[in-house]
Structure formats: structure tokens, C-alpha cells
Scaffold this motif. Structure first.
Motif, PDB file in Angstrom:
ATOM      1  N   ILE A  33     142.995   8.972 183.426  1.00  0.00           N
ATOM      2  CA  ILE A  33     142.910   7.969 182.157  1.00  0.00           C
ATOM      3  C   ILE A  33     142.327   6.948 182.385  1.00  0.00           C
ATOM      4  O   ILE A  33     142.441   6.356 183.571  1.00  0.00           O
ATOM      5  CB  ILE A  33     144.571   8.163 181.837  1.00  0.00           C
ATOM      6  CG1 ILE A  33     145.228   9.245 181.601  1.00  0.00           C
ATOM      7  CG2 ILE A  33     144.631   7.055 180.811  1.00  0.00           C
ATOM      8  CD1 ILE A  33     146.825   9.141 181.508  1.00  0.00           C
ATOM      9  N   ASN A  35     142.170   3.300 181.180  1.00  0.00           N
ATOM     10  CA  ASN A  35     143.095   2.310 179.905  1.00  0.00           C
ATOM     11  C   ASN A  35     142.527   0.989 180.013  1.00  0.00           C
ATOM     12  O   ASN A  35     142.291   0.270 181.143  1.00  0.00           O
ATOM     13  CB  ASN A  35     144.556   2.457 180.560  1.00  0.00           C
ATOM     14  CG  ASN A  35     145.389   1.789 179.762  1.00  0.00           C
ATOM     15  OD1 ASN A  35     145.314   1.507 178.425  1.00  0.00           O
ATOM     16  ND2 ASN A  35     146.551   1.504 180.232  1.00  0.00           N
ATOM     17  N   THR A  37     142.806  -2.982 178.520  1.00  0.00           N
ATOM     18  CA  THR A  37     143.743  -3.584 177.962  1.00  0.00           C
ATOM     19  C   THR A  37     143.146  -4.964 177.520  1.00  0.00           C
ATOM     20  O   THR A  37     142.450  -5.675 178.359  1.00  0.00           O
ATOM     21  CB  THR A  37     144.927  -4.032 178.761  1.00  0.00           C
ATOM     22  OG1 THR A  37     145.726  -2.648 179.028  1.00  0.00           O
ATOM     23  CG2 THR A  37     146.048  -4.968 178.159  1.00  0.00           C
ATOM     24  N   PHE A  67     145.992  -1.979 173.871  1.00  0.00           N
ATOM     25  CA  PHE A  67     145.267  -1.329 174.961  1.00  0.00           C
ATOM     26  C   PHE A  67     144.483  -0.186 174.196  1.00  0.00           C
ATOM     27  O   PHE A  67     145.060   0.398 173.431  1.00  0.00           O
ATOM     28  CB  PHE A  67     145.880  -0.971 176.112  1.00  0.00           C
ATOM     29  CG  PHE A  67     147.140  -0.182 175.761  1.00  0.00           C
ATOM     30  CD1 PHE A  67     147.193   0.922 175.855  1.00  0.00           C
ATOM     31  CD2 PHE A  67     148.389  -0.890 175.722  1.00  0.00           C
ATOM     32  CE1 PHE A  67     148.427   1.682 175.564  1.00  0.00           C
ATOM     33  CE2 PHE A  67     149.765  -0.212 175.428  1.00  0.00           C
ATOM     34  CZ  PHE A  67     149.510   1.333 175.352  1.00  0.00           C
ATOM     35  N   HIS A  69     142.991   3.616 175.519  1.00  0.00           N
ATOM     36  CA  HIS A  69     142.796   4.504 176.604  1.00  0.00           C
ATOM     37  C   HIS A  69     142.506   6.029 176.294  1.00  0.00           C
ATOM     38  O   HIS A  69     142.555   6.349 175.051  1.00  0.00           O
ATOM     39  CB  HIS A  69     144.158   4.805 177.426  1.00  0.00           C
ATOM     40  CG  HIS A  69     145.157   5.321 176.515  1.00  0.00           C
ATOM     41  ND1 HIS A  69     145.561   6.563 176.584  1.00  0.00           N
ATOM     42  CD2 HIS A  69     146.087   4.769 175.828  1.00  0.00           C
ATOM     43  CE1 HIS A  69     146.749   7.090 175.955  1.00  0.00           C
ATOM     44  NE2 HIS A  69     146.928   5.648 175.225  1.00  0.00           N
ATOM     45  N   VAL A 110     144.837   6.992 186.902  1.00  0.00           N
ATOM     46  CA  VAL A 110     144.852   6.316 185.864  1.00  0.00           C
ATOM     47  C   VAL A 110     144.036   5.222 186.276  1.00  0.00           C
ATOM     48  O   VAL A 110     144.387   4.369 187.403  1.00  0.00           O
ATOM     49  CB  VAL A 110     146.281   5.437 185.338  1.00  0.00           C
ATOM     50  CG1 VAL A 110     145.945   4.686 184.383  1.00  0.00           C
ATOM     51  CG2 VAL A 110     147.271   6.469 184.900  1.00  0.00           C
TER      52      VAL A 110
HETATM   53  C1  LIG Z   1     147.775   0.832 179.603  1.00  0.00           C
HETATM   54  O1  LIG Z   1     147.810  -0.481 179.934  1.00  0.00           O
HETATM   55  C2  LIG Z   1     148.818  -0.898 179.297  1.00  0.00           C
HETATM   56  C3  LIG Z   1     148.987  -2.560 179.562  1.00  0.00           C
HETATM   57  O2  LIG Z   1     148.927  -2.701 181.015  1.00  0.00           O
HETATM   58  C4  LIG Z   1     150.365  -0.310 179.547  1.00  0.00           C
HETATM   59  O3  LIG Z   1     151.302  -1.087 178.750  1.00  0.00           O
HETATM   60  C5  LIG Z   1     149.997   1.033 179.029  1.00  0.00           C
HETATM   61  O4  LIG Z   1     151.152   1.788 179.219  1.00  0.00           O
HETATM   62  C6  LIG Z   1     148.948   1.626 179.825  1.00  0.00           C
HETATM   63  N1  LIG Z   1     148.758   3.033 179.182  1.00  0.00           N
HETATM   64  C7  LIG Z   1     148.478   3.918 179.983  1.00  0.00           C
HETATM   65  C8  LIG Z   1     148.233   5.406 179.112  1.00  0.00           C
HETATM   66  O5  LIG Z   1     148.244   4.189 181.024  1.00  0.00           O
END
Ligand SMILES: *[C@@H]1O[C@H](CO)[C@@H](O)[C@H](O)[C@H]1NC(C)=O
Ligand SMILES: *[C@@H]1O[C@H](CO)[C@@H](O)[C@H](O)[C@H]1NC(C)=O
Length: 144
Positions: A33, A35, A37, A67, A69, A110
């Protein structure tokens, strides 16, 4: 005991090989993943455009606090997966390599990147421990 013709035997062997290859590929494949933000202050919108050789994810706007992703699989047996992204602000640009598949798989599941007024932060792929670092500062665009 059933005796098979040579051709039939070859066909059975080939089928077994194909099945083994598919099972191996499924075991090797590794979900990842990326991601990104938006941690820019002052309610700024971040424009994100990421792509690999096979996938253009398009140009997207990520609002402050949100964010973006997506997930994908390593391809391992074929050419390695590489994702790169271009980020834009009203007055700044930067581009970075978000992911390079490692030989033999592994790596983080991730890849979390944060963007703020200083630039792009995330796991430094050139650091043994993938230290969270400032990876790219913004290139500021000057308007005359
Ligand atoms: C992506 O990053 C945000 C902020 O750090 C977090 O809240 C979210 O859970 C993350 N999503 C994934 C899919 O890792
Ligand atoms: C951006 O985030 C980094 C890491 O959290 C922090 O050290 C830095 O001060 C932030 N920059 C701004 C302008 O807030």
C-alpha cells in the motif's frame, strides 16, 4: 496400472508445472500500500499524480487532512514494480519514487508518505532501517 502415451505424459507434466508456477507466484506476490497524506497547513489542496509503467493513476486533488492510498502486488517473477509520483501545490512542485520492488520481495507492506509545507516525508529507501525522513523539499515556483 494405466499406461499413458508419451504425449499424454508430457501434457500431464506440463500441466503440473504450470499449476506449481501459479501457486508459487501467488505465494511470492506481496500486497503493498502506498499512502500519501496531506498535512499541509492553511487548508491547502495537494495535487497528486502517480504512475507505474503499467498504471497511470491519474491526477487527483487531496484536501488538507485527507490521504490518498492504493494497493498493488509485487510482480517478482517479471520486471520489478516501480511507482513514481509528481506532487504539485499552487507554488511548488516535487517528484519522487514512491516504491521500488526489491529483489526477493519483502520490504514494508505500507509506504506512508506525509506532505507538509517543508516537503515530502516518508520511509527513506536508502536507509537500512527505512528511517522516516525529509525525502524531498518543495521546489518553489516563482511567479514574476
Ligand atoms: C494513511 O495515512 C493516514 C494518516 O497517517 C492514516 O490515518 C490512514 O489510516 C492510512 N491509511 C492506510 C490505508 O494505511
Ligand atoms: C513537516 O513535518 C516534519 C516532520 O513531522 C516536521 O519536522 C516539520 O517541522 C514540518 N514542517 C512544517 C512547516 O510544519
Amino acid at each position: 496400472m494405466i499406461t499413458m502415451g508419451r504425449r499424454k505424459q508430457q501434457l500431464v507434466m506440463m500441466t503440473i508445472m504450470i499449476v506449481i508456477t501459479i501457486v508459487l507466484m501467488a505465494l511470492i506476490s506481496d500486497a503493498k500500500i502506498i499512502n500519501i497524506t496531506n498535512k499541509l497547513g492553511s487548508k491547502k489542496t495537494l495535487i497528486v499524480h502517480c504512475e507505474s509503467v503499467d498504471d497511470d493513476l491519474g491526477v487527483l486533488a487531496v484536501n488538507y487532512g485527507d490521504f490518498y492510498h492504493w494497493d498493488f502486488e509485487d510482480s517478482s517473477l517479471f520486471r520489478p514494480v516501480v511507482f513514481w509520483c509528481r506532487l504539485a501545490l499552487e507554488d511548488g512542485r516535487l517528484s519522487f519514487v514512491a516504491y521500488i520492488e526489491q529483489e526477493g520481495g519483502g520490504g514494508y507492506a505500507v509506504m506512508g508518505y506525509d506532505v507538509n509545507e517543508t516537503g515530502l516525508y516518508g520511509p527513506n529507501m536508502y536507509d537500512e532501517w527505512r528511517k522516516y525522513d525529509l525525502l524531498h523539499p518543495w521546489k518553489r515556483i516563482q511567479f514574476p
